[in-house]
Design a protein around this motif. Sequence first.
Motif, mmCIF file in Angstrom:
data_model
loop_
_atom_site.group_PDB
_atom_site.id
_atom_site.type_symbol
_atom_site.label_atom_id
_atom_site.label_comp_id
_atom_site.label_asym_id
_atom_site.label_seq_id
_atom_site.Cartn_x
_atom_site.Cartn_y
_atom_site.Cartn_z
ATOM 1 N N LEU A 272 0.827 -1.209 0.000
ATOM 2 C CA LEU A 272 0.000 0.000 0.000
ATOM 3 C C LEU A 272 0.860 1.256 0.000
ATOM 4 O O LEU A 272 0.598 2.208 -0.750
ATOM 5 C CB LEU A 272 -0.934 -0.009 1.218
ATOM 6 N N LEU A 273 1.885 1.285 0.841
ATOM 7 C CA LEU A 273 2.687 2.512 0.908
ATOM 8 C C LEU A 273 3.529 2.681 -0.362
ATOM 9 O O LEU A 273 3.736 3.805 -0.823
ATOM 10 C CB LEU A 273 3.553 2.528 2.172
ATOM 11 N N ALA A 274 3.990 1.575 -0.955
ATOM 12 C CA ALA A 274 4.759 1.679 -2.198
ATOM 13 C C ALA A 274 3.886 2.176 -3.334
ATOM 14 O O ALA A 274 4.300 3.033 -4.124
ATOM 15 C CB ALA A 274 5.363 0.321 -2.552
ATOM 16 N N CYS A 275 2.673 1.667 -3.425
ATOM 17 C CA CYS A 275 1.755 2.093 -4.485
ATOM 18 C C CYS A 275 1.480 3.590 -4.380
ATOM 19 O O CYS A 275 1.555 4.320 -5.376
ATOM 20 C CB CYS A 275 0.453 1.302 -4.384
ATOM 21 N N ALA A 276 1.190 4.058 -3.185
ATOM 22 C CA ALA A 276 0.866 5.469 -2.996
ATOM 23 C C ALA A 276 2.076 6.357 -3.272
ATOM 24 O O ALA A 276 1.979 7.372 -3.978
ATOM 25 C CB ALA A 276 0.353 5.693 -1.568
ATOM 26 N N PHE A 277 3.225 5.985 -2.732
ATOM 27 C CA PHE A 277 4.400 6.856 -2.855
ATOM 28 C C PHE A 277 4.851 6.991 -4.306
ATOM 29 O O PHE A 277 5.058 8.105 -4.805
ATOM 30 C CB PHE A 277 5.546 6.315 -2.000
ATOM 31 N N TYR A 278 5.008 5.871 -4.993
ATOM 32 C CA TYR A 278 5.555 5.941 -6.345
ATOM 33 C C TYR A 278 4.557 6.528 -7.335
ATOM 34 O O TYR A 278 4.958 7.122 -8.347
ATOM 35 C CB TYR A 278 6.048 4.567 -6.790
ATOM 36 N N ALA A 279 3.270 6.396 -7.053
ATOM 37 C CA ALA A 279 2.275 7.049 -7.910
ATOM 38 C C ALA A 279 2.427 8.565 -7.856
ATOM 39 O O ALA A 279 2.457 9.240 -8.891
ATOM 40 C CB ALA A 279 0.871 6.640 -7.481
ATOM 41 N N VAL A 280 2.545 9.108 -6.657
ATOM 42 C CA VAL A 280 2.656 10.562 -6.525
ATOM 43 C C VAL A 280 4.035 11.041 -6.969
ATOM 44 O O VAL A 280 4.160 12.061 -7.658
ATOM 45 C CB VAL A 280 2.367 10.990 -5.064
ATOM 46 N N GLU A 281 5.084 10.309 -6.593
ATOM 47 C CA GLU A 281 6.437 10.737 -6.964
ATOM 48 C C GLU A 281 6.592 10.846 -8.477
ATOM 49 O O GLU A 281 7.269 11.752 -8.979
ATOM 50 C CB GLU A 281 7.463 9.754 -6.416
ATOM 51 N N SER A 282 5.958 9.938 -9.214
ATOM 52 C CA SER A 282 6.135 9.926 -10.664
ATOM 53 C C SER A 282 5.570 11.168 -11.339
ATOM 54 O O SER A 282 5.952 11.474 -12.486
ATOM 55 C CB SER A 282 5.485 8.669 -11.256
ATOM 56 N N VAL A 283 4.664 11.895 -10.666
ATOM 57 C CA VAL A 283 4.048 13.056 -11.306
ATOM 58 C C VAL A 283 4.447 14.381 -10.664
ATOM 59 O O VAL A 283 4.027 15.443 -11.139
ATOM 60 C CB VAL A 283 2.501 12.940 -11.299
ATOM 61 N N VAL A 284 5.245 14.352 -9.601
ATOM 62 C CA VAL A 284 5.610 15.611 -8.936
ATOM 63 C C VAL A 284 6.340 16.566 -9.880
ATOM 64 O O VAL A 284 5.943 17.739 -10.012
ATOM 65 C CB VAL A 284 6.434 15.329 -7.658
ATOM 66 N N PRO A 285 7.414 16.137 -10.575
ATOM 67 C CA PRO A 285 8.076 17.101 -11.479
ATOM 68 C C PRO A 285 7.147 17.608 -12.577
ATOM 69 O O PRO A 285 7.148 18.812 -12.888
ATOM 70 C CB PRO A 285 9.240 16.282 -12.059
ATOM 71 N N LEU A 286 6.346 16.718 -13.163
ATOM 72 C CA LEU A 286 5.430 17.128 -14.228
ATOM 73 C C LEU A 286 4.407 18.134 -13.706
ATOM 74 O O LEU A 286 4.055 19.104 -14.390
ATOM 75 C CB LEU A 286 4.717 15.899 -14.792
ATOM 76 N N THR A 287 3.936 17.928 -12.494
ATOM 77 C CA THR A 287 2.963 18.844 -11.903
ATOM 78 C C THR A 287 3.557 20.237 -11.708
ATOM 79 O O THR A 287 2.911 21.255 -11.989
ATOM 80 C CB THR A 287 2.472 18.290 -10.553
ATOM 81 N N LEU A 288 4.800 20.288 -11.232
ATOM 82 C CA LEU A 288 5.441 21.583 -11.008
ATOM 83 C C LEU A 288 5.681 22.320 -12.323
ATOM 84 O O LEU A 288 5.555 23.550 -12.385
ATOM 85 C CB LEU A 288 6.759 21.396 -10.263
ATOM 86 N N VAL A 289 5.996 21.578 -13.367
ATOM 87 C CA VAL A 289 6.200 22.204 -14.677
ATOM 88 C C VAL A 289 4.871 22.667 -15.263
ATOM 89 O O VAL A 289 4.735 23.810 -15.742
ATOM 90 C CB VAL A 289 6.891 21.219 -15.641
ATOM 91 N N THR A 290 3.868 21.811 -15.205
ATOM 92 C CA THR A 290 2.598 22.080 -15.883
ATOM 93 C C THR A 290 1.756 23.119 -15.160
ATOM 94 O O THR A 290 1.203 24.036 -15.782
ATOM 95 C CB THR A 290 1.790 20.774 -16.030
#
Length: 458
Positions: A272-290
């Motif tokens: 559960l914690l791996a699913c949540a963490f890597y899902a959000v981590e994968s989009v953090v840079p894209l979110t800051l750019v977009t």
Amino acid sequence: MERSPGVFAPRWRLTSIGIAVAISLFAFEGIAVATVMPTAVRDLHGLAFFGWPFSVFLVMNLVGLGAAGRWCDRIGPRRPLLAGIAVFTAGLLLAGTAGQMAVFVVGRGAQGLGVGLASIAVFQLVALAYPVGLRPRALAIISAAYVLPALVGPVVAGAVTAHAGWRWVFLGLVPLVLGGGLTLRPALRTVRPPGGPVAGRSRKPLFALVTGAGVVALQAGGGAVAAGRTVPAVLLTAAGLVALRSGLRVLLPPGAGRLRRGVPAVVALRGLLACAFYAVESVVPLTLVTLHGLGTVASGLPLLAGALGWWAGAQLQGRLTAPDRATLLRYGLTALACCFAGVAATCLPGVPAWPVYPLWIVGGLGMGVCVPTTGVLVLDQSAADETGGNASALQISDVTAAGLGTGVAGVLVGAHAARGPGFGAGMVALGLLAAAVCAAAAVGAARAAPVPGRAVAT
């Protein structure tokens, strides 16, 4: 009061160094591949197969994890670890000398298989080579060994690619991997195999293959959803769910889906914690750019901050003496839930980007606490001839869930990319969903404690 020896005391120094080197190199290779892949596929004329090296690595990594558990429980960590290092090295040589994309993909598969075998063997080596009181610090080495590659991996891989060629990112690791293996030989000669006979032939490698195929099918189905191809999306998603359910029923301990107290709950919580963490981590840079218009460097800095937080959390849990590990796990999960909720808030209109930086330090701190703690909880509740199998289940839960989490994030990104203004709302939803998952896991963390009346490891 006499101070207890640390993991770098003379008795364990070479073992600790060898573990740190091996895990760091595995982690560096995984990070470096993402950096060199565009250049490699262009040279090999394999752009149409860009995703295959990642998918094959994931599938074969699961196969290695499935095979290593029973193997380690039967004969100990020596042969599985040496085999893992040998297969990983062969994969580096194949990838580094590949003249066509098919050979490169085979090399990536060998690397995944080698990492899977070696990872479980290293975990069991911790159980056999270190006393119980030093296990949290030994597992902190493994967790912290991922930090340095995260900090320097992309820069080093980029520099090597620019000045020597992408092939040397793989070939240059070969002597380092072999050297790290040599430092572990003294410990491997002295540890005794668990002892108890493990009867029967294991079906786990086959079901690990099925599970990996299920994850890949679900990721492909998500891509079809984002592209608006309804029929392929339905077929791939259905096939992926069936494969995933069939595989995990064999690979995970009975009761994991119900958070049954003890090892099953620990394995489920790790997923559960791996699913949540890597899902959000994968989009953090894209979110800051977009959403916030930040540049490439500024948008990648939260990942650096998170890596430092992860290191700090791993060191913190390793220095706590005789803590209630289930309570410590709850604290880490709570930190993750707060991090994800805060990141979701920064995706709302008018909210500045700067809170993401301290928030991701908190998230990294939570992972640094949780990942080694789940390892300690599994080791403390496993008999000597169960450590390989239980470590295998823990790592399979982690890898599978991480793949699913990044797949879900990719579907959300793809789906909202077509609608433009909906991107921010999608990222808010993803952050809140991840926070809810970690909050629920924190509530269930008490079930990670040992079953009353069951003896723990000594």
